[in-house]
Design a protein around this motif. Structure first.
Motif, PDB file in Angstrom:
ATOM      1  N   UNK A 388       0.833  -1.214   0.000  1.00  0.00           N
ATOM      2  CA  UNK A 388       0.000   0.000   0.000  1.00  0.00           C
ATOM      3  C   UNK A 388       0.866   1.263   0.000  1.00  0.00           C
ATOM      4  N   UNK A 389       1.959   1.233   0.743  1.00  0.00           N
ATOM      5  CA  UNK A 389       2.842   2.413   0.744  1.00  0.00           C
ATOM      6  C   UNK A 389       3.458   2.599  -0.631  1.00  0.00           C
ATOM      7  N   UNK A 390       3.763   1.492  -1.304  1.00  0.00           N
ATOM      8  CA  UNK A 390       4.349   1.612  -2.647  1.00  0.00           C
ATOM      9  C   UNK A 390       3.324   2.115  -3.653  1.00  0.00           C
ATOM     10  N   UNK A 391       2.054   2.199  -3.215  1.00  0.00           N
ATOM     11  CA  UNK A 391       1.028   2.787  -4.076  1.00  0.00           C
ATOM     12  C   UNK A 391       0.730   4.228  -3.657  1.00  0.00           C
ATOM     13  N   UNK A 392       1.587   4.775  -2.809  1.00  0.00           N
ATOM     14  CA  UNK A 392       1.477   6.201  -2.492  1.00  0.00           C
ATOM     15  C   UNK A 392       0.761   6.522  -1.190  1.00  0.00           C
ATOM     16  N   UNK A 393       0.312   5.494  -0.453  1.00  0.00           N
ATOM     17  CA  UNK A 393      -0.421   5.760   0.787  1.00  0.00           C
ATOM     18  C   UNK A 393       0.546   5.848   1.952  1.00  0.00           C
ATOM     19  N   UNK A 394       0.343   6.849   2.830  1.00  0.00           N
ATOM     20  CA  UNK A 394       1.250   6.953   3.967  1.00  0.00           C
ATOM     21  C   UNK A 394       1.025   5.780   4.912  1.00  0.00           C
ATOM     22  N   UNK A 397      -2.270   5.661   6.965  1.00  0.00           N
ATOM     23  CA  UNK A 397      -3.440   5.269   6.171  1.00  0.00           C
ATOM     24  C   UNK A 397      -3.377   3.789   5.799  1.00  0.00           C
ATOM     25  N   UNK A 401      -6.199   1.109   6.628  1.00  0.00           N
ATOM     26  CA  UNK A 401      -6.933   0.355   5.604  1.00  0.00           C
ATOM     27  C   UNK A 401      -6.858  -1.146   5.894  1.00  0.00           C
ATOM     28  N   UNK A 440     -15.819   6.215  -0.217  1.00  0.00           N
ATOM     29  CA  UNK A 440     -15.180   5.403  -1.253  1.00  0.00           C
ATOM     30  C   UNK A 440     -15.574   3.933  -1.157  1.00  0.00           C
TER      31      UNK A 440
ATOM     32  N   UNK B  73       6.266   5.761   0.208  1.00  0.00           N
ATOM     33  CA  UNK B  73       5.114   6.454  -0.389  1.00  0.00           C
ATOM     34  C   UNK B  73       5.522   7.774  -1.044  1.00  0.00           C
ATOM     35  N   UNK B  76       6.815   7.028  -4.469  1.00  0.00           N
ATOM     36  CA  UNK B  76       5.707   6.784  -5.406  1.00  0.00           C
ATOM     37  C   UNK B  76       5.054   8.101  -5.810  1.00  0.00           C
ATOM     38  N   UNK B  77       4.849   8.960  -4.809  1.00  0.00           N
ATOM     39  CA  UNK B  77       4.221  10.251  -5.132  1.00  0.00           C
ATOM     40  C   UNK B  77       5.117  11.096  -6.012  1.00  0.00           C
ATOM     41  N   UNK B  81       7.164   3.897  -9.700  1.00  0.00           N
ATOM     42  CA  UNK B  81       6.161   2.831  -9.545  1.00  0.00           C
ATOM     43  C   UNK B  81       6.859   1.489  -9.595  1.00  0.00           C
ATOM     44  N   UNK B 100      -8.480   4.052  -5.820  1.00  0.00           N
ATOM     45  CA  UNK B 100      -8.945   5.409  -5.540  1.00  0.00           C
ATOM     46  C   UNK B 100      -8.050   6.076  -4.489  1.00  0.00           C
ATOM     47  N   UNK B 101      -7.728   5.297  -3.441  1.00  0.00           N
ATOM     48  CA  UNK B 101      -6.878   5.832  -2.368  1.00  0.00           C
ATOM     49  C   UNK B 101      -5.499   6.183  -2.930  1.00  0.00           C
ATOM     50  N   UNK B 102      -4.963   5.284  -3.766  1.00  0.00           N
ATOM     51  CA  UNK B 102      -3.623   5.497  -4.316  1.00  0.00           C
ATOM     52  C   UNK B 102      -3.614   6.707  -5.260  1.00  0.00           C
ATOM     53  N   UNK B 104      -5.684   9.199  -5.523  1.00  0.00           N
ATOM     54  CA  UNK B 104      -5.936  10.479  -4.861  1.00  0.00           C
ATOM     55  C   UNK B 104      -4.759  10.924  -3.992  1.00  0.00           C
ATOM     56  N   UNK B 105      -4.059   9.961  -3.379  1.00  0.00           N
ATOM     57  CA  UNK B 105      -2.868  10.329  -2.592  1.00  0.00           C
ATOM     58  C   UNK B 105      -1.847  11.003  -3.509  1.00  0.00           C
ATOM     59  N   UNK B 106      -1.707  10.436  -4.703  1.00  0.00           N
ATOM     60  CA  UNK B 106      -0.725  10.982  -5.636  1.00  0.00           C
ATOM     61  C   UNK B 106      -1.194  12.320  -6.212  1.00  0.00           C
ATOM     62  N   UNK B 114      -8.595  15.801  -5.387  1.00  0.00           N
ATOM     63  CA  UNK B 114      -9.156  14.467  -5.602  1.00  0.00           C
ATOM     64  C   UNK B 114     -10.014  14.414  -6.857  1.00  0.00           C
ATOM     65  N   UNK B 162      -1.786   5.308 -12.192  1.00  0.00           N
ATOM     66  CA  UNK B 162      -0.959   6.241 -11.419  1.00  0.00           C
ATOM     67  C   UNK B 162      -0.037   7.093 -12.299  1.00  0.00           C
TER      68      UNK B 162
END
Lengths: 441, 253
Positions: A388-394, A397, A401, A440, B73, B76-77, B81, B100-102, B104-106, B114, B162
């Protein structure tokens, strides 16, 4: 047996106790007066169960004894908006405040329906024989809290569904309260006759004053009857809640029971289910503990006759310095051949200081049965967190999740959309962290 | 875009990477090949910042910034990837929620705000269609009950959603049949652009035939021992890795 050092009635003289009992609903019925007196004397003998009782070794009942809980004779009114917020649309709703029925806040017009849904006090007036036959017919008064309840219960839910009748709208009982140091004893009686069905929701809420709620529920399902019961316990953080549920399922009857526990300082739920021939029960539950909460779920399912099935899924999430306890016992009696039973208890520890106690038990006296049980205790999976972190989530979060994902399975089990979203809201309020986006989901 | 200098890394105190040097510019596609245990996956994980992969020497800069200073993270941002060799299953979280979470975080990181529910749905359905992913997979829990090929296509879907600047794919082709391989390769080719770079870790040449990378590097014992163009992949296919391992340290890409 050792006498409790302090209990809710110790400061009362015998005369005072008799006087308290005299004010309870239904005391004009000799059989009820007699039962209450008997239960009171049994309680005085036994007190609360304590650590020396194997079934109560994890439950710190001493914490209850440190308080000075007393029976109350009238309710302290609560903010009605809080109650309205918990209502479920289209449900028959019974509201109790500090255990006292509130007709003005309730909605139980069943004049167009061939069923009886009312408060127990009214049922004692209107159908005393029906109540006498069924009340305590399966409750085995097996510990001090049950005696205390039998001695002092004042009101609760009464449901009678006649044979071949399906009540499609849910029955919703809301227990609210705010009287400090109150001891509240409530009693529910549900009778589902042959080929009938009903769906009950019980919600427990309160503010943060110290209180003891002690509830006993009996549910009797005749042949082919179906009962669904959802308990949502979300009381304030000084609430002590003891709940005992007895269900008896006759031939081919079915029970679905969901128990969601989020609130309370000390909570103990005893769930006892007796299964008839080809009966089916499904028990699922979710408990989330934080701070120094203690929530304890005890299930005992007895397979008395052949071909019955029992499915148990109880999940615990413990954070901070809290403790969650699960004890599940499946008893297969010697005539209960072709029993099919599955018990699962996954646990998630979110903190190094949290404690999970789990004790699954099987007692099998028949030889042709299928019984499985599984317990896991673990932390959040590192590989999933990294994903999940590698998908941009801190990290916050991502943990959130994954914790939510663990809990979600039990919530998805709820059939009513409205109830599902209500429980979801509760879960998210009590969540260890708070970044889940409901919109969501 | 990416500049790896003298990268040394250990896993459980065991040295795995022993001095990797690699420069990747925008628009380029680099393939990293090599035998088992040569450090291919470790390179990918070090780039993505996985715990337990300790860098004890060297530098990685990504668009001029020190990549090793960033949490996973943040990488990634910033536009990196990682496509996983073994995508994890997450029961209880729908693919849709995760995407959606990914996304929107980016987007929040980029200051884009968002995406609203309707636009998101439209976007994800369109990307799924392009990758030949059945819409119902979007509503299922992340990778739960997905076949190997479906999991890998799901990784490509996440990549497509992404829109990263630098894509690192760790054996995205393992466990794929020919049809799935073609879908995955088409997904990668569709994203090729002058602004985007790829580092593709693979065992086999067949993915590279579809993708036609600009550079092929051979990794052995934690170092790049040979670099060349697609013809190097052909040589490896014919001769295996045996001849490489005895070869002296080659030039870097």
């Amino acid at each position: 047996m050792e006498m409790a050092t302090q209990n809710p009635i110790q400061h009362f003289s015998t005369d005072q106790l008799n006087h308290l009992q005299d004010q309870l609903n239904g005391m004009h019925l000799p059989w009820l007066a007699e039962r209450r007196q008997h239960a009171l004397s049994r309680f005085i003998e036994t007190g609360f169960p304590g650590r020396k009782h194997e079934e109560w070794r994890y439950t710190p009942t001493r914490d209850i004894e440190k308080h000075d809980f007393k029976p109350v004779t009238s309710p302290t009114l609560v903010d009605t908006n809080v109650i309205l917020k918990h209502q479920i649309s289209n449900a028959l709703t019974l509201v109790f405040v500090d255990g006292f029925f509130q007709p003005d806040l309730s909605r139980i017009d069943t004049s167009a329906l061939p069923v009886t849904v009312t408060n127990l006090a009214s049922a004692l007036d209107q159908f005393p024989d029906l109540v006498e036959t069924h009340l305590d017919s399966i409750n085995q008064n097996h510990h001090g809290f049950c005696y205390l309840n039998s001695a002092f219960f004042n009101d609760g839910l009464f449901v009678h569904i006649p044979e071949f009748t399906a009540l499609d709208i849910p029955i919703h009982v809301i227990h609210a309260g705010s009287t400090s140091d109150a001891m509240i004893s409530t009693r529910n009686l549900v009778i589902a006759e042959q080929d009938s069905s009903c769906h009950i929701i019980e919600t427990w809420i309160s503010n943060d004053t110290p209180r003891l709620t002690n509830s006993v529920t009996e549910m009797i399902a005749a042949d082919n009857a179906r009962i669904e019961m959802n308990n949502i316990q979300d009381q304030g953080n000084n609430s002590y809640h003891i709940s005992t549920t007895w269900s008896q399922l006759a031939n081919s009857a079915q029970l679905t029971h969901h128990g969601f526990n989020f609130g309370g300082q000390l909570v103990r739920n005893d769930i006892n289910t007796l299964l008839g021939n080809n009966a089916k029960c499904r028990h699922s539950g979710l408990t989330v503990t934080r701070h120094n909460q203690h929530i304890d779920n005890h299930l005992r399912i007895e397979h008395l006759y052949p071909e019955a099935s029992s499915q148990v899924l109880y999940k615990n999430i413990a954070d901070d310095k809290s403790r969650a306890v699960f004890q599940g016992c499946i008893v297969v009696h010697k005539d209960a051949q072709q029993t099919d039973s599955n018990m699962s208890n996954p646990n998630l520890l979110l903190s190094n200081d949290a404690i999970i106690n789990t004790k699954p038990q099987l007692q099998i006296d028949a030889d042709d049965v299928q019984c499985a049980h599984g317990v896991t205790v673990g932390e959040l999976e590192q590989s999933a967190l990294f994903f999940l972190r590698s998908r941009g989530l801190d990290e916050h979060t991502a943990r959130n999740i994954l914790t939510f994902a663990f809990a979600n399975e039990t919530i998805q089990d709820i059939t009513s959309t409205e109830l599902k979203s209500m429980v979801l809201d509760k879960l998210l309020t009590h969540f260890p962290q708070s970044a889940i986006r409901v919109d969501w989901l | 875009m990416l500049d790896i200098q003298n990268l040394h890394a250990t896993v459980n105190d065991k040295p795995i990477l022993n001095g990797i040097n690699l420069q990747v510019n925008a628009g380029e596609v680099h393939a990293i090949m090599g035998p088992n245990g040569s450090g291919k996956s470790t390179t990918a994980y070090v780039l993505a910042g996985r715990d337990g992969y300790d860098v004890n020497q060297g530098h990685i800069s990504f668009e001029g910034k020190n990549l090793l200073d960033m949490e996973p993270e943040i990488r990634t941002r910033a536009g990196l990837f990682l496509g996983f060799q073994y995508p994890v299953e997450i029961p209880g979280v729908s693919n849709m929620y995760m995407l959606k979470a990914a996304l929107n975080a980016i987007r929040m990181h980029r200051g884009e705000g968002e995406l609203d529910a309707i636009d998101f749905l439209q976007l994800v359905k369109q990307k799924a269609r392009e990758l030949n992913i059945d819409e119902k997979f979007l509503y299922r829990d992340v990778n739960v009950g997905f076949s190997g090929g479906e999991k890998k296509r799901n990784e490509i879907l996440q990549m497509a959603m992404l829109e990263p600047k630098l894509v690192v794919l760790d054996e995205i082709d393992s466990g794929l049949d020919i049809d799935a391989l073609k879908v995955v390769a088409d997904g990668i080719n569709a994203l090729r652009s002058p602004e985007r770079a790829f580092v593709i870790v693979t065992h086999y040449k067949r993915l590279l035939d579809y993708i036609q990378p600009d550079f092929v590097h051979v990794l052995s014992e934690g170092r790049i021992v040979k670099s060349g163009n697609i013809s190097l992949a052909d040589e490896l296919e014919e001769q295996g890795y045996g001849w490489i391992e005895t070869a002296p340290t080659g030039t870097d890409g």
